[in-house]
Scaffold this motif. Structure first.
Motif, PDB file in Angstrom:
ATOM      1  N   ILE A   1      66.701 -71.657  32.341  1.00  0.00           N
ATOM      2  CA  ILE A   1      66.166 -70.611  31.334  1.00  0.00           C
ATOM      3  C   ILE A   1      65.381 -69.730  32.120  1.00  0.00           C
ATOM      4  CG2 ILE A   1      65.027 -70.216  29.261  1.00  0.00           C
ATOM      5  CD1 ILE A   1      65.354 -73.014  28.562  1.00  0.00           C
ATOM      6  N   THR A   2      65.825 -68.381  31.698  1.00  0.00           N
ATOM      7  CA  THR A   2      65.067 -67.311  32.400  1.00  0.00           C
ATOM      8  C   THR A   2      64.260 -66.368  31.385  1.00  0.00           C
ATOM      9  OG1 THR A   2      67.278 -65.818  32.485  1.00  0.00           O
ATOM     10  CG2 THR A   2      66.546 -67.052  34.469  1.00  0.00           C
TER      11      THR A   2
ATOM     12  N   ASN B   1      70.944 -70.224  30.304  1.00  0.00           N
ATOM     13  CA  ASN B   1      71.924 -69.977  31.435  1.00  0.00           C
ATOM     14  C   ASN B   1      72.690 -71.444  31.636  1.00  0.00           C
ATOM     15  OD1 ASN B   1      71.355 -67.273  32.246  1.00  0.00           O
ATOM     16  ND2 ASN B   1      69.163 -68.393  32.831  1.00  0.00           N
ATOM     17  N   GLU B   2      73.053 -71.847  30.317  1.00  0.00           N
ATOM     18  CA  GLU B   2      73.675 -73.231  30.298  1.00  0.00           C
ATOM     19  C   GLU B   2      74.883 -73.062  29.361  1.00  0.00           C
ATOM     20  OE1 GLU B   2      72.702 -75.880  31.898  1.00  0.00           O
ATOM     21  OE2 GLU B   2      70.956 -75.389  32.681  1.00  0.00           O
ATOM     22  N   ARG B   3      75.948 -73.925  29.597  1.00  0.00           N
ATOM     23  CA  ARG B   3      77.073 -73.757  28.740  1.00  0.00           C
ATOM     24  C   ARG B   3      76.873 -74.714  27.360  1.00  0.00           C
ATOM     25  NH1 ARG B   3      81.753 -77.002  28.414  1.00  0.00           N
ATOM     26  NH2 ARG B   3      81.003 -78.491  29.890  1.00  0.00           N
ATOM     27  N   ARG B   4      76.090 -75.858  27.484  1.00  0.00           N
ATOM     28  CA  ARG B   4      75.947 -76.838  26.344  1.00  0.00           C
ATOM     29  C   ARG B   4      74.287 -77.002  25.932  1.00  0.00           C
ATOM     30  NH1 ARG B   4      80.447 -80.225  25.586  1.00  0.00           N
ATOM     31  NH2 ARG B   4      79.122 -81.495  24.442  1.00  0.00           N
ATOM     32  N   LEU B   5      73.914 -77.098  24.693  1.00  0.00           N
ATOM     33  CA  LEU B   5      72.805 -77.447  24.399  1.00  0.00           C
ATOM     34  C   LEU B   5      73.035 -78.358  23.420  1.00  0.00           C
ATOM     35  CD1 LEU B   5      69.638 -76.966  24.102  1.00  0.00           C
ATOM     36  CD2 LEU B   5      70.107 -75.327  22.179  1.00  0.00           C
TER      37      LEU B   5
ATOM     38  N   LYS C   1      63.570 -78.227  25.428  1.00  0.00           N
ATOM     39  CA  LYS C   1      62.074 -78.321  24.980  1.00  0.00           C
ATOM     40  C   LYS C   1      61.099 -78.222  25.935  1.00  0.00           C
ATOM     41  CE  LYS C   1      62.754 -81.518  21.760  1.00  0.00           C
ATOM     42  NZ  LYS C   1      62.353 -82.427  20.630  1.00  0.00           N
ATOM     43  N   ASP C   2      61.297 -78.825  26.841  1.00  0.00           N
ATOM     44  CA  ASP C   2      60.326 -79.012  28.136  1.00  0.00           C
ATOM     45  C   ASP C   2      60.457 -77.495  29.076  1.00  0.00           C
ATOM     46  OD1 ASP C   2      60.969 -82.483  28.979  1.00  0.00           O
ATOM     47  OD2 ASP C   2      59.580 -81.459  27.560  1.00  0.00           O
ATOM     48  N   ALA C   3      61.696 -77.189  29.071  1.00  0.00           N
ATOM     49  CA  ALA C   3      61.679 -75.653  29.870  1.00  0.00           C
ATOM     50  C   ALA C   3      61.382 -74.538  29.017  1.00  0.00           C
ATOM     51  CB  ALA C   3      63.133 -75.607  30.289  1.00  0.00           C
ATOM     52  N   MET C   4      61.160 -74.745  27.618  1.00  0.00           N
ATOM     53  CA  MET C   4      60.837 -73.524  27.019  1.00  0.00           C
ATOM     54  C   MET C   4      59.492 -73.354  26.836  1.00  0.00           C
ATOM     55  SD  MET C   4      63.312 -71.586  25.985  1.00  0.00           S
ATOM     56  CE  MET C   4      62.317 -70.699  24.677  1.00  0.00           C
ATOM     57  N   ARG C   5      58.557 -74.705  26.775  1.00  0.00           N
ATOM     58  CA  ARG C   5      57.397 -74.822  26.671  1.00  0.00           C
ATOM     59  C   ARG C   5      56.513 -73.795  27.238  1.00  0.00           C
ATOM     60  NH1 ARG C   5      54.650 -79.053  24.286  1.00  0.00           N
ATOM     61  NH2 ARG C   5      56.623 -79.160  23.330  1.00  0.00           N
TER      62      ARG C   5
END
Lengths: 114, 139
Positions: A3-4, A17-21, A30-34
């Motif tokens: 995630i940028t 920047n991923e194909r799937r969530l 969630k951890d990356a967005m925090r």
């Protein structure tokens, strides 16, 4: 989870920047967005243009993020692919989130969350 | 198929390759199957020592019948969904879970669950008539 983020017109734009969530990645999302949202002072726009597939776990993670941000920092969505948009429509969550067709519209200085 | 969320993704990727070229809305099937399989992984493992899951696909004239057979504890198909509950809630009160079964019922034409000799058999049918549903074959 790649995630940028950047700030445009005082709006924090987080680009997935991923194909799937999905269930396999929801916790990592969630951890990356925090750390990104913890420094956001106003609106946050989630650019989901790369996401080709999202399930209810991914949706739940986005809802959890919205609730974490609270009403003072609205979470909006942008660039939903048709398959992802379908999930929001079927669950009626398209009435909860403001969804923009692209980041430019979402970060327009006059744009406001519903 | 290894019963994990990553295993579900791998299985659906394999299924996509198998069905490439078929004139079907694979996205709808993939989402419904992901929800059902993830439910097995998340809840089924709590009830058995070794969770076993089998996914069987039957195709006839572009109509699909998917059977998900697994050995977890008996469960009932839910009748109330988070989407219905959320329609009258504020953003702060919005439920962040419980959407899976609603998606399954919205995407599949038929959803059925039965218990056979200690195994749950969840069947999802896409694009079938009532007669074809009843005649659904298992392989």
């Amino acid at each position: 989870m790649n995630i940028t983020s950047e700030t445009i017109n005082d709006v924090t734009v987080a680009t997935l920047n991923e194909r799937r969530l999905d269930a396999a990645l929801a916790v990592r999302f969630k951890d990356a967005m925090r750390p990104i949202v913890d420094t956001a002072e106003g609106r946050v726009v989630l650019d989901m243009g790369s996401i080709e597939f999202m399930d209810s776990s991914g949706l739940g993670a986005i809802v959890a993020l919205m609730k974490y941000l609270g009403p003072e920092r609205p979470l909006d969505l942008a660039c939903l692919q048709p398959a992802v948009d379908r999930v929001f429509r079927l669950t009626r969550m398209d009435g909860v989130f403001t969804i923009y067709r692209d980041v430019g519209v979402a970060t327009d200085a006059t744009a406001k969350s519903a | 198929m290894k019963p994990s969320f990553e295993g579900v993704t791998q299985a659906l990727d394999k299924l996509r390759l198998e069905l490439a070229g078929q004139a079907v809305d694979f996205g709808a099937m993939e989402l419904a199957l992901a929800e059902a399989l993830n439910n097995c992984v998340e809840h089924g493992a709590e009830t058995v020592d070794v969770l076993e899951i089998a996914l069987v696909c039957t195709l006839e004239d572009h109509r699909f019948c998917f059977l998900i057979r697994e050995n977890s504890a008996r469960y009932q198909l839910p009748t109330a969904f988070a989407s219905q509950a959320n329609s009258d809630r504020s953003a702060e009160e919005t439920l962040d879970g419980g959407f899976g079964w609603h998606l399954i019922h919205s995407l599949a034409d038929q959803v059925a669950l039965r218990r056979v000799k200690g195994w749950n058999e969840l069947t999802l049918h896409f694009g079938a008539t009532e007669k074809e549903w009843k005649d659904c074959r298992y392989v």
